[in-house]
Motif scaffolding. Structure first.
Motif, mmCIF file in Angstrom:
data_model
loop_
_atom_site.group_PDB
_atom_site.id
_atom_site.type_symbol
_atom_site.label_atom_id
_atom_site.label_comp_id
_atom_site.label_asym_id
_atom_site.label_seq_id
_atom_site.Cartn_x
_atom_site.Cartn_y
_atom_site.Cartn_z
ATOM 1 N N MET A 95 0.729 -1.054 0.179
ATOM 2 C CA MET A 95 0.263 0.024 0.088
ATOM 3 C C MET A 95 0.677 1.101 0.059
ATOM 4 S SD MET A 95 -3.122 -0.980 2.729
ATOM 5 C CE MET A 95 -2.014 -1.738 3.659
ATOM 6 N N GLN A 96 0.393 2.383 -0.685
ATOM 7 C CA GLN A 96 1.000 3.605 -0.887
ATOM 8 C C GLN A 96 0.071 4.765 -0.320
ATOM 9 O OE1 GLN A 96 3.981 3.999 -4.182
ATOM 10 N NE2 GLN A 96 3.014 2.167 -4.882
ATOM 11 N N LEU A 97 0.911 5.694 0.366
ATOM 12 C CA LEU A 97 -0.077 6.708 0.528
ATOM 13 C C LEU A 97 0.502 7.920 -0.289
ATOM 14 C CD1 LEU A 97 -2.213 7.990 2.772
ATOM 15 C CD2 LEU A 97 -0.124 8.739 4.163
ATOM 16 N N PHE A 98 -0.629 8.850 -0.781
ATOM 17 C CA PHE A 98 -0.308 9.954 -1.521
ATOM 18 C C PHE A 98 -1.274 10.951 -0.983
ATOM 19 C CE2 PHE A 98 0.305 6.115 -4.418
ATOM 20 C CZ PHE A 98 1.573 6.393 -4.815
ATOM 21 N N PHE A 99 -0.704 12.135 -1.418
ATOM 22 C CA PHE A 99 -1.669 13.446 -1.092
ATOM 23 C C PHE A 99 -2.043 14.195 -2.241
ATOM 24 C CE2 PHE A 99 1.124 12.018 2.610
ATOM 25 C CZ PHE A 99 -0.175 12.104 3.493
ATOM 26 N N THR A 100 -3.194 14.622 -2.353
ATOM 27 C CA THR A 100 -3.455 15.359 -3.589
ATOM 28 C C THR A 100 -2.746 16.743 -3.652
ATOM 29 O OG1 THR A 100 -5.483 16.355 -2.701
ATOM 30 C CG2 THR A 100 -5.888 14.073 -3.790
ATOM 31 N N MET B 121 -4.597 16.351 8.702
ATOM 32 C CA MET B 121 -5.222 15.137 7.800
ATOM 33 C C MET B 121 -3.679 14.183 7.433
ATOM 34 S SD MET B 121 -7.593 16.382 4.914
ATOM 35 C CE MET B 121 -6.820 17.286 3.875
ATOM 36 N N LYS B 122 -2.544 14.731 7.187
ATOM 37 C CA LYS B 122 -1.332 13.870 7.068
ATOM 38 C C LYS B 122 -1.128 13.210 8.340
ATOM 39 C CE LYS B 122 3.511 14.123 5.574
ATOM 40 N NZ LYS B 122 4.427 14.956 5.036
ATOM 41 N N SER B 123 -1.086 13.956 9.359
ATOM 42 C CA SER B 123 -1.013 12.989 10.808
ATOM 43 C C SER B 123 -2.077 11.920 11.043
ATOM 44 C CB SER B 123 -0.905 14.105 11.919
ATOM 45 O OG SER B 123 -0.770 13.577 13.015
ATOM 46 N N TYR B 124 -3.061 12.251 10.954
ATOM 47 C CA TYR B 124 -4.287 11.096 11.074
ATOM 48 C C TYR B 124 -4.047 10.040 10.122
ATOM 49 C CZ TYR B 124 -7.157 14.005 14.118
ATOM 50 O OH TYR B 124 -7.581 14.807 15.370
ATOM 51 N N ALA B 125 -3.668 10.382 8.658
ATOM 52 C CA ALA B 125 -3.573 9.252 7.879
ATOM 53 C C ALA B 125 -2.493 8.301 8.261
ATOM 54 C CB ALA B 125 -3.145 9.697 6.425
ATOM 55 N N LEU B 126 -1.130 8.886 8.881
ATOM 56 C CA LEU B 126 -0.384 8.198 8.953
ATOM 57 C C LEU B 126 -0.261 7.190 10.233
ATOM 58 C CD1 LEU B 126 2.759 10.810 8.540
ATOM 59 C CD2 LEU B 126 2.101 8.835 7.167
ATOM 60 N N THR B 127 -1.063 7.785 11.236
ATOM 61 C CA THR B 127 -1.618 6.935 12.415
ATOM 62 C C THR B 127 -2.465 5.574 11.845
ATOM 63 O OG1 THR B 127 -1.182 8.882 13.859
ATOM 64 C CG2 THR B 127 -2.809 6.937 14.352
#
Length: 486
Positions: free
Chosen positions: A1-6, A69-75
């Motif tokens: 899985m990979q996390l991206f940001f728009t 949002m980035k902090s929440y996503a990483l958690t």
């Protein structure tokens, strides 16, 4: 899985390469709105992982800031990996699974976290599982409420960390650390820093207004009335999108910081802008090119991503402010007050580098007879805000006492005046949501360490008294006290 940001701006850069023109991209974005910074979690086949990605979009549409949002996503991504290693998933996780994840984060992870960091993770998990419950993905959260608490947080109420400066310490920070002078106020021929006038001006502005770094570092020229080469004596800044939690307030900028801006605006900034013209022209298509100011300088009209738009200045977020430039006829002039190389607004990490270099300079001069005592840890920009709050609170409290004494009002009125007016005034200036946050500054109005020094100054001055001497003296006092009572 990979996390991206728009990032709509990055899509614009590669739009033509992808085979779509800007008109097609604009239509696509209008049809499926994904605010900038929205996280997207993709699996190995580059498909969105659900329901996590839907939760991400929900946060973005609720206008949560990109950093949170980035902090929440990483958690949540960490929790997902933790569960997958145990053949579990987010929807079937139990209270025990979540508590094991907490234990792993606090004690067993390769890089463990402190309770304060776990409390941020707890907020992310609480938000995520509330979304799942509200949207019928699950019937209830994995963990149970305990009394009045519903979160997984530590429940520890942390004291406000207030570290303020004395006048000598502030001047040393501003003039020696940031300004490149020597402790006696002379020019330092060995100073190899950059933009000392800009750095001194930011220091003064932060102190005299109490603004947070995300507030003063993102200021635009029109907000201080600095457009068209003008410079008013004072200014009132309406904070909105750049204020913490978007909590609106008006900040008064007094005469001193406005005057200290002059050397930067007249000497350093024009040189930075001139050198940045080639870079700015190359990035022209990616910038918000402002054509004119409207509504008495409170709105801007310009071209953004190929469209002519009108934006309220106070509603512009930091990302939009960072790319805003004014078409002057002689070139592109960044709208940001404080800029760095390339003509762009400095990032927070850029300001941190300025602060670290200033601390190194102060350490270099720390042994000078004119240098004040420095704390063990380097100063933070937020310490200037604490200094503003404490100085203002002390001044207002003294004013209240003088008024009460002059009018000979009863003590109850005195207490109402002290607890009410000064605190509420400072609360408004700082933008605190609750008076209780400001109230915590009261305990710092008088430094307890100084009280300790004053209490034992006579002993240390009388020949280096030891703790044993002090203890014997106290025992003698107690014995005499008991004898007199008997």
């Amino acid at each position: 899985m990979q996390l991206f940001f728009t990032s709509k701006r990055k899509v614009w850069k590669v739009g033509e390469v992808a085979g779509l023109g800007y008109a097609e991209w604009t239509e696509l974005f209008e049809r499926r709105r994904l605010p900038a910074g929205t996280p997207i979690l993709l699996d190995g086949a580059m498909r969105p992982v659900e329901p996590v990605s839907t939760w991400f979009r929900s946060m973005a549409l609720d206008r949560m800031d990109a950093k949170t949002m980035k902090s929440y996503a990483l958690t949540v991504l960490m929790l997902l990996h933790f569960l997958l290693e145990r053949d579990l998933d987010l929807l079937t996780a139990t209270e025990t699974d979540i508590k094991e994840f907490r234990l792993w984060r606090l004690e067993e992870d390769e890089e463990t976290v402190e309770e304060v960091s776990w409390d941020r993770d707890s907020a992310a998990l609480g938000n995520f599982y509330k979304f799942l419950k509200d949207n019928a993905y699950i019937t209830h959260r994995p963990w149970r409420s305990t009394g009045k608490r519903e979160s997984l947080g530590s429940g520890i109420s942390r004291d406000l960390r207030v570290r303020h400066m004395e006048l000598e310490q502030y001047l040393f920070l501003r003039d020696v650390g940031f300004g490149g002078l020597t402790p006696d106020g002379a020019l330092d021929a060995t100073f190899a820093g950059w933009c000392p006038h800009r750095n001194r001006a930011t220091c003064e502005l932060a102190l005299m207004t109490g603004m947070r770094i995300q507030e003063w570092a993102t200021l635009l020229l029109p907000e201080l009335g600095l457009e068209d080469g003008r410079r008013p004596l004072t200014a009132d800044v309406d904070l909105d999108a750049c204020a913490k939690y978007g909590r609106s307030r008006t900040v008064y900028v007094p005469r001193d910081p406005m005057e200290l801006l002059d050397p930067y605006l007249l000497i350093e900034r024009p040189e930075i802008v001139a050198r940045a013209q080639r870079t700015l022209r190359r990035q022209h298509r990616d910038l918000f090119v402002v054509q004119r100011l409207e509504a008495d300088g409170t709105k801007v009209r310009g071209v953004l991503e190929g469209r002519t738009v009108v934006r309220s200045i106070k509603a512009m977020d930091p990302d939009l402010r960072r790319i805003a430039v004014m078409e002057t006829g002689d070139g592109l002039d960044p709208l940001a007050v404080f800029i760095g190389r390339g003509g762009r607004m400095l990032t927070f990490s850029g300001w941190d580098r300025v602060r670290w270099r200033s601390w190194d300079r102060m350490q270099m001069w720390a042994g000078d007879s004119a240098a004040p005592q420095l704390p063990r840890q380097r100063w933070l920009y937020h310490d200037l805000r604490h200094t503003f709050a404490l100085r203002l609170l002390i001044f207002l409290t003294r004013e209240a006492l003088n008024d009460i004494e002059a009018q000979e009002l009863p003590m109850s009125t005195l207490l109402d005046h002290m607890v009410g007016n000064p605190l509420l005034t400072v609360q408004r200036r700082l933008g605190h949501a609750r008076p209780s946050t400001t109230y915590r500054y009261i305990r710092y109005l008088k430094d307890p360490m100084r009280e300790v020094d004053d209490a034992f100054r006579e002993w240390t001055a009388a020949g280096g008294a030891s703790y044993l001497t002090i203890a014997r003296h106290l025992l003698d006092l107690e014995e005499h006290g008991h004898a007199s009572q008997g």
